[in-house]
Design an enzyme around this catalytic site. Structure first.
Site, PDB file in Angstrom:
ATOM      1  N   SER A  20       0.786  -1.122  -0.126  1.00 18.72           N
ATOM      2  CA  SER A  20       0.326   0.072  -0.014  1.00 18.72           C
ATOM      3  C   SER A  20       0.707   1.157  -0.074  1.00 18.72           C
ATOM      4  CB  SER A  20      -0.650  -0.076   1.261  1.00 18.72           C
ATOM      5  OG  SER A  20      -1.722   1.341   0.716  1.00 18.72           O
ATOM      6  N   LYS A  48      -3.493   3.476  -1.840  1.00 17.69           N
ATOM      7  CA  LYS A  48      -2.961   4.037  -0.669  1.00 17.69           C
ATOM      8  C   LYS A  48      -3.900   4.092   0.651  1.00 17.69           C
ATOM      9  CE  LYS A  48      -0.294   7.544   1.148  1.00 17.69           C
ATOM     10  NZ  LYS A  48       0.471   6.767   1.914  1.00 17.69           N
ATOM     11  N   GLY A  75       2.389  11.183   6.195  1.00 19.18           N
ATOM     12  CA  GLY A  75       1.612  11.397   6.839  1.00 19.18           C
ATOM     13  C   GLY A  75       0.306  11.360   6.015  1.00 19.18           C
ATOM     14  N   CYS A 133      -1.892   2.789  13.245  1.00 17.39           N
ATOM     15  CA  CYS A 133      -1.527   4.471  14.110  1.00 17.39           C
ATOM     16  C   CYS A 133      -2.186   4.422  15.235  1.00 17.39           C
ATOM     17  CB  CYS A 133      -2.304   5.352  12.798  1.00 17.39           C
ATOM     18  SG  CYS A 133      -4.478   4.064  13.273  1.00 17.39           S
ATOM     19  N   ASN A 194       4.383  -3.273   7.935  1.00 21.15           N
ATOM     20  CA  ASN A 194       4.410  -2.105   7.485  1.00 21.15           C
ATOM     21  C   ASN A 194       6.408  -1.751   7.794  1.00 21.15           C
ATOM     22  OD1 ASN A 194       3.799   0.738   6.757  1.00 21.15           O
ATOM     23  ND2 ASN A 194       2.030   0.277   7.490  1.00 21.15           N
ATOM     24  N   GLY A 219      12.216  -1.334   2.497  1.00 26.28           N
ATOM     25  CA  GLY A 219      13.425  -1.733   1.431  1.00 26.28           C
ATOM     26  C   GLY A 219      14.319  -2.434   2.176  1.00 26.28           C
ATOM     27  N   GLY A 245       8.479  -6.716   2.407  1.00 24.78           N
ATOM     28  CA  GLY A 245       9.558  -6.128   3.585  1.00 24.78           C
ATOM     29  C   GLY A 245      11.083  -5.818   2.661  1.00 24.78           C
ATOM     30  N   THR A 268       9.419  -0.648  -1.957  1.00 27.37           N
ATOM     31  CA  THR A 268      10.057   0.310  -2.205  1.00 27.37           C
ATOM     32  C   THR A 268      11.055  -0.037  -3.905  1.00 27.37           C
ATOM     33  OG1 THR A 268      10.656   0.074   0.426  1.00 27.37           O
ATOM     34  CG2 THR A 268      12.293   1.193  -0.935  1.00 27.37           C
TER      35      THR A 268
HETATM   36  O1  RRO Z   1       2.043   7.927   4.863  1.00 23.46           O
HETATM   37  C1  RRO Z   1       2.383   7.783   5.688  1.00 23.46           C
HETATM   38  O2  RRO Z   1       3.310   7.884   5.683  1.00 23.46           O
HETATM   39  C2  RRO Z   1       2.368   6.028   5.769  1.00 23.46           C
HETATM   40  C3  RRO Z   1       2.190   4.489   6.024  1.00 23.46           C
HETATM   41 BR1  RRO Z   1      -0.121   5.468   5.782  1.00 23.46          BR
HETATM   42  C4  RRO Z   1       2.405   3.413   6.528  1.00 23.46           C
HETATM   43  O3  RRO Z   1       1.815   2.911   7.232  1.00 23.46           O
HETATM   44  N1  RRO Z   1       3.087   3.025   6.380  1.00 23.46           N
HETATM   45  C5  RRO Z   1       4.192   3.797   6.091  1.00 23.46           C
HETATM   46  O4  RRO Z   1       5.294   4.070   5.950  1.00 23.46           O
HETATM   47  N2  RRO Z   1       4.046   5.860   5.527  1.00 23.46           N
END
Ligand code: RRO
Length: 300
Positions: A20, A48, A75, A133, A194, A219, A245, A268
Site C-alpha cells: 500500500s 494508498k 503522513g 496508528c 509495515n 527496503g 519488506g 520500495t
Molecule cells: O503515509 C505514510 O506516511 C505511511 C503510512 Br499510512 C504507512 O502505513 N506506512 C508508512 O511507512 N508511511
C-alpha cells in the site's frame, strides 16, 4: 486470462501484490497510458491508505535514502473517504486486477465508517485495515496490542461481508499474537510488515532531516526482520499471509513464500522500477519451475 490463485475467495492470476502507498496507479496510467493496463505489474492492487477526513500529509522533506533502505514520513495525504470514493475509485476500478482498499481510522468508529463506505462499492474486492496508528480514544496503537486489534476488528467485522486483511505493524511486541487475535475475530488474511520507525539527521545541521522528525524504514534493509516476522506469523495463523519488506527479486519473494507467506507484496523496489512487480513475478516463476523440476527428478 487464467487466474490459478485465490486470495480470500478472490481469484488472482499470480502471487505478487503491491505494498500500500508505493504505487500510484492513477498517475502511472496517466504517464504510461493503456500500456500500463495491458502489462499491469501486480496481480492485485492495494490502494494508498485513506482516512475519513482529507489530510495534507507531513511537512517536507518526506523521504530519506539510507543504505539499502528508504525512510518515509509521508503522513497519509489523501482526499478523505468521500473524495476517494468520488474521484479515485472509479479510475482504480478500471485496473485489470482485483482492488484492495487500504483504510486507517483514528477510532473504531472511524474505521467502521471507512469499512462500511468502501465495502459497499462494487469496485472494491477486499479491504486492508492499516492498524499502524494510534486510537485517539484509548491512546494505544491499534496494531501494537492483540486486544486492541481484536476490539477494532470486532467493531468493523459486521459492517461488510468483503474480505478484511489486517496489515500488521512490525513494532508490535508480539506480531504473531496480534495476528492470532485478528484471526480469532474474523480477519480473512494478514499482511506484514509495515515500515519500521527510523530517523535520519541532516548532515549540516544535525537536526532531524524529515519534516515529521521520524519516519518508516522500508527496503532491503528491513528484509531479514520482515522475513522473521512473516515466518513467525505464518506459523501461528491458518488464514493467508501476505509477506512484504524489502522484496526486490524473485529470490527474495521465494524466500518469503518458503517462510510461510501465501502471497508477497513489492513496495520500495517499485520506486526504482515501476515494473518491478512483473519482473519479480517472472523470476519467481522460473525459480518455482526449477524447484518443481528438482523435486520431480528426485522422485523418478
Ligand atoms: O503515509 C505514510 O506516511 C505511511 C503510512 Br499510512 C504507512 O502505513 N506506512 C508508512 O511507512 N508511511
Amino acid at each position: 486470462m487464467t487466474r490459478p490463485f485465490e486470495l480470500c475467495g478472490v481469484p488472482l492470476r499470480g502471487r505478487v501484490l503491491n505494498g500500500s502507498g508505493t504505487f500510484d496507479a492513477v498517475a502511472a496510467h496517466r504517464a504510461f497510458g493503456d500500456e500500463l493496463l495491458e502489462a499491469f505489474p501486480f496481480d492485485a492492487f492495494v490502494s494508498k491508505t485513506i482516512t475519513v477526513e482529507p489530510r495534507e500529509g507531513n511537512p517536507p522533506p518526506r523521504l530519506w535514502e539510507s543504505p539499502a533502505g528508504l525512510i518515509n514520513s509521508i503522513g497519509l495525504p489523501n482526499k478523505g473517504v468521500a473524495g476517494f470514493l468520488r474521484e479515485d475509485l472509479p479510475r482504480l476500478g478500471e485496473l485489470p486486477v482485483p482492488l484492495v482498499v487500504s483504510v486507517m481510522g483514528f477510532s473504531r468508529g472511524e474505521l467502521g465508517a471507512l469499512v462500511a463506505a468502501a465495502g459497499e462499492r462494487d469496485e472494491v474486492e477486499m479491504l486492508e485495515l492499516n492498524v499502524s496508528c494510534p486510537n485517539v480514544e484509548t491512546g494505544l496503537v491499534m496494531g501494537a496490542d492483540p486486544a486492541e486489534t481484536a476490539a477494532a476488528l470486532e467493531a468493523v467485522r459486521p459492517l461488510t461481508e468483503k474480505p478484511l486483511i489486517v496489515k500488521l505493524t512490525p513494532s508490535a511486541t508480539d506480531p504473531p499474537a496480534v495476528a492470532a487475535a485478528a484471526e480469532g475475530v474474523g480477519a480473512d488474511a494478514i499482511s506484514l510488515v509495515n515500515t519500521l520507525r527510523g530517523m535520519a539527521l541532516d548532515p549540516r545541521t544535525r537536526r532531524p532531516w524529515l519534516g515529521a522528525g521520524t519516519g518508516g524504514l522500508s527496503g532491503p534493509a528491513i528484509r531479514p526482520v520482515a522475513l522473521a516476522q512473516v515466518a513467525a506469523v505464518a506459523e501461528r495463523v491458518r488464514i493467508p499471509v501476505i509477506g512484504m519488506g524489502g522484496i526486490a527479486s524473485g529470490r527474495d519473494a521465494h524466500d518469503f513464500l518458503a517462510a510461510g507467506a501465501d502471497y508477497v507484496a513489492v513496495g520500495t523496489e517499485t520506486f526504482r522500477d515501476p515494473t518491478a512487480g512483473r519482473r519479480i513475478a517472472s523470476e519467481l516463476n522460473v525459480i518455482s519451475r526449477e524447484e518443481r523440476g528438482f523435486s520431480e527428478a528426485a522422485v523418478t
